[in-house]
Scaffold this motif. Sequence first.
Motif, PDB file in Angstrom:
ATOM      1  N   UNK A 296       0.761  -0.990  45.597  1.00 45.03           N
ATOM      2  CA  UNK A 296       0.691  -1.377  43.423  1.00 45.03           C
ATOM      3  C   UNK A 296       0.650  -0.304  42.994  1.00 45.03           C
ATOM      4  N   UNK A 297      -0.065   0.852  43.547  1.00 49.03           N
ATOM      5  CA  UNK A 297      -0.542   2.386  43.226  1.00 49.03           C
ATOM      6  C   UNK A 297       0.895   2.657  42.398  1.00 49.03           C
ATOM      7  N   UNK A 298       1.765   2.029  43.089  1.00 54.40           N
ATOM      8  CA  UNK A 298       3.402   3.012  43.241  1.00 54.40           C
ATOM      9  C   UNK A 298       4.417   2.077  41.729  1.00 54.40           C
ATOM     10  N   UNK A 299       3.801   1.050  41.738  1.00 57.16           N
ATOM     11  CA  UNK A 299       4.719  -0.110  41.042  1.00 57.16           C
ATOM     12  C   UNK A 299       3.484   0.169  39.580  1.00 57.16           C
ATOM     13  N   UNK A 300       2.298   0.905  39.248  1.00 53.50           N
ATOM     14  CA  UNK A 300       0.875   1.173  38.504  1.00 53.50           C
ATOM     15  C   UNK A 300       1.136   2.551  37.886  1.00 53.50           C
ATOM     16  N   UNK A 301       2.405   3.745  38.645  1.00 52.62           N
ATOM     17  CA  UNK A 301       2.762   4.888  38.486  1.00 52.62           C
ATOM     18  C   UNK A 301       4.031   4.592  37.554  1.00 52.62           C
ATOM     19  N   UNK A 302       4.692   3.770  38.061  1.00 52.61           N
ATOM     20  CA  UNK A 302       6.474   3.957  37.750  1.00 52.61           C
ATOM     21  C   UNK A 302       5.853   2.968  36.376  1.00 52.61           C
ATOM     22  N   UNK A 303       5.422   2.461  35.922  1.00 55.82           N
ATOM     23  CA  UNK A 303       4.773   1.417  34.447  1.00 55.82           C
ATOM     24  C   UNK A 303       4.732   2.565  33.352  1.00 55.82           C
ATOM     25  N   UNK A 304       3.641   3.651  34.324  1.00 62.34           N
ATOM     26  CA  UNK A 304       3.090   4.448  32.952  1.00 62.34           C
ATOM     27  C   UNK A 304       4.020   5.170  32.780  1.00 62.34           C
ATOM     28  N   UNK A 305       4.723   6.132  33.922  1.00 63.33           N
ATOM     29  CA  UNK A 305       6.573   6.724  33.679  1.00 63.33           C
ATOM     30  C   UNK A 305       7.104   6.235  32.496  1.00 63.33           C
ATOM     31  N   UNK A 306       6.823   5.084  32.084  1.00 68.65           N
ATOM     32  CA  UNK A 306       7.927   4.048  31.367  1.00 68.65           C
ATOM     33  C   UNK A 306       7.266   4.561  30.195  1.00 68.65           C
ATOM     34  N   UNK A 307       6.321   4.920  30.511  1.00 67.95           N
ATOM     35  CA  UNK A 307       5.665   5.090  28.569  1.00 67.95           C
ATOM     36  C   UNK A 307       6.494   6.953  28.440  1.00 67.95           C
ATOM     37  N   UNK A 308       6.548   8.108  28.565  1.00 65.41           N
ATOM     38  CA  UNK A 308       7.185   9.398  28.254  1.00 65.41           C
ATOM     39  C   UNK A 308       9.063   8.285  29.065  1.00 65.41           C
ATOM     40  N   UNK A 309       9.762   7.567  30.093  1.00 70.78           N
ATOM     41  CA  UNK A 309      10.790   7.505  29.558  1.00 70.78           C
ATOM     42  C   UNK A 309      11.362   6.925  29.144  1.00 70.78           C
ATOM     43  N   UNK A 310      11.064   5.525  28.223  1.00 72.98           N
ATOM     44  CA  UNK A 310      11.492   4.680  27.230  1.00 72.98           C
ATOM     45  C   UNK A 310      11.580   6.029  26.264  1.00 72.98           C
ATOM     46  N   UNK A 311      11.372   6.722  25.735  1.00 73.83           N
ATOM     47  CA  UNK A 311      11.408   7.581  24.206  1.00 73.83           C
ATOM     48  C   UNK A 311      12.304   8.119  25.062  1.00 73.83           C
ATOM     49  N   UNK A 312      12.886   8.760  26.296  1.00 70.98           N
ATOM     50  CA  UNK A 312      14.425   9.623  26.946  1.00 70.98           C
ATOM     51  C   UNK A 312      15.201   8.418  26.665  1.00 70.98           C
ATOM     52  N   UNK A 313      15.036   7.179  26.988  1.00 69.44           N
ATOM     53  CA  UNK A 313      15.942   6.045  27.044  1.00 69.44           C
ATOM     54  C   UNK A 313      16.718   5.765  26.123  1.00 69.44           C
TER      55      UNK A 313
END
Length: 523
Positions: A296-313
Motif C-alpha cells: 500500500x505504501x508503494x501505491x500511495x507513493x505513486x499516487x502522490x508522485x502523480x501530483x508532480x508527474x501529471x503536470x509534466x505529462x
Amino acid sequence: MPDIEKTGQKRSNHSSTIAEDSPNSSNSSGSESDKKYQVTLDESEHPQNCSTWRKWAAVFVISSCALCVACTSSAASFTENGVAKEFNVSHEVTILAISLFVQGMGLGPLLAGPLSEVYGRNLVYQVSFVLVFALSFAVAFAPNIEIYLIFRFICGFFGSTFLSVAGGSVSDLFDDEHVGNPMAIYTISPFIGPVLGPLLSGFINQNVDWRWTYYVLIMWTFVQTIALFLIVPETFIPVLTARKAARLRRETKNDVWWASLDRQNNNLGQAILISCYRPFQLMIRDPMASLLNLWTSLVLGILYLAFQAFPVVFELGHGFSTQQTGMSFLGIGLGMLLALATQGYWNGVMKRETEKAEKEGLRGGAPPEARLYMGEVGGILIPLGLLLIAVLTPPSIPWPLPIILGSVLFGAGVYFCFTSTFTYLVTAYRPIAASAMASNSAMRSTFAAVFPLFAGFLYGGTSDGGISEGLKAKNSGWGRIGNGLGTVGATGLLAAVMALAAPLPFIFRRIGARLRARSKFAV
C-alpha cells in the motif's frame, strides 16, 4: 498501558448485557462482590444498536472529514508556482508543502491512537479539527516560507486523526457481517481526496491568488467541525462504559460502581511510547502486516508522485492550462467510483465465504484472508493502468486515451488495494487494530512524502526538479522532457515495480491463516 484497542468487537449474539473483554482489565480478578458492581453496556446502549440513519450519518461525516484532510494534502500542488514566486524559493522547496503535510499525517496517529483510547474517539476528533481549522490560518496568511511549511506539517499532524482512528469508529458502529459497505465509503474518501485536491486547486490558482486555495479549505474545515459536534456520537465501548460508571456513581452517590477503563493505568506517556513502538513491531515482526504495508505504501507513493508527474505529462506534453491539468486527475477518481460501485459483488463474495466457513465448522465467519480477493484484482489493475499511462502519454497520442484507459484502471486498482488491506487489518488484528492501522499509516505516509520529491528528476523538467521552465523544452515522440527518463520510461518503471508487488495479495490469501496462527499480534 493495557491493550484496549478494540475497534468494534463482533458480537456473536445479542444478549441483554455486553461486557468489555480487555485482556488486561481488572474484570479478570477481584472478588465476586466486587465484580457485581462492574458496569457493562445494555443492548440499547451499544453503538452498533444505534438507528441505521444515525450510524450512516456518522460514517458520512467522518468520511467527509477524511476527504477534507486528504484534499488539503494535495491541493498544494498547484499553489507551488505562486508560493515559489512570492517567497523567492525553488520548486523543490515548494514541493515540501505536500511532503511535510503527508509526513504529519503519518506521525499523527501515534499520538491520536492512545489519546482516543483514554478520552474517546469523539473528543479527539473535535479537538483535532478545531486545531486544524485554527492553524490553517497560519498557512493561508503565512508571511514567509518557514511559517508556511511548518504549519503545513502541523495541520497534517492533527488532521491525521481521520485517516487512522476513524476506521475504528466505523468498525465500532457495524459488526463484521455489515461493515463492508460503510468501510468502503470510508476507505475511498482519503483516496478520492488527493484526486479532488488538484482539481479544486487548479481552478482556483488559474483565476485568483494561491492563498485562496487555503481560504476555501478553511471554510470547508469549519463546516466539517460543526458537523462533528452535531452528528458524530462517541462509539468506543470502554469509554462509553466508563462514562456510564461515572454517571451511576453520581446518581447513587456510591463509589462501588466501576468499569474496566477505571482500573487501567492510563499513563499517557507510557501509552504514547507503546503506540510508537508497537506499529514498528508489526512492521518488523509480522510478515503479513509488513508486506501488505509495503504494497500500500508503494501505491500511495505513486499516487502522490502523480501530483508532480501529471503536470509534466499534460501541461508540458499536451499544452493543458492549470485547471485543465487539475481535471486530468478525474480519470483516477472515476476509476475509484466505478470500483466502489462493485461493492455489492464483494459483499456477495464475503457472504459465500461466510457460508463456506460455517459448513466447515469455523467460528467467527469468513476468515480475514477472504478480504484479499478484492486486493488480487487491485494488484493486477494497478500495474496495468500504469503501463497504459506510460504507453499512451507521448504528445503524439490523443490525451483522452491515457486518462480514460490508464488512469481509470489505476484508480480502480488503488481502491481495491486499500479497501481490501484496511478491512483485512481491522479484522485480522482486531484487538490491536489501531496499531495495525497506525503501522500502515506511518509507512505509507512516509512513501507518499518522499515520492513527489524526485518526480522532477524521474520524469524530467528543469534542473531543480521543477516544471515551470520546462515549457521551453522540446518533447520527443517518446515523451522525454529534459534529462529524466521521460513520461514513458518513468511511468513504465513504476508499472514494473508494482508488477513485482502484484503477487502479494494472492500469496497472503493462501498462506495468511498459517501466518496468523504463528503471529503474536493477529487474531
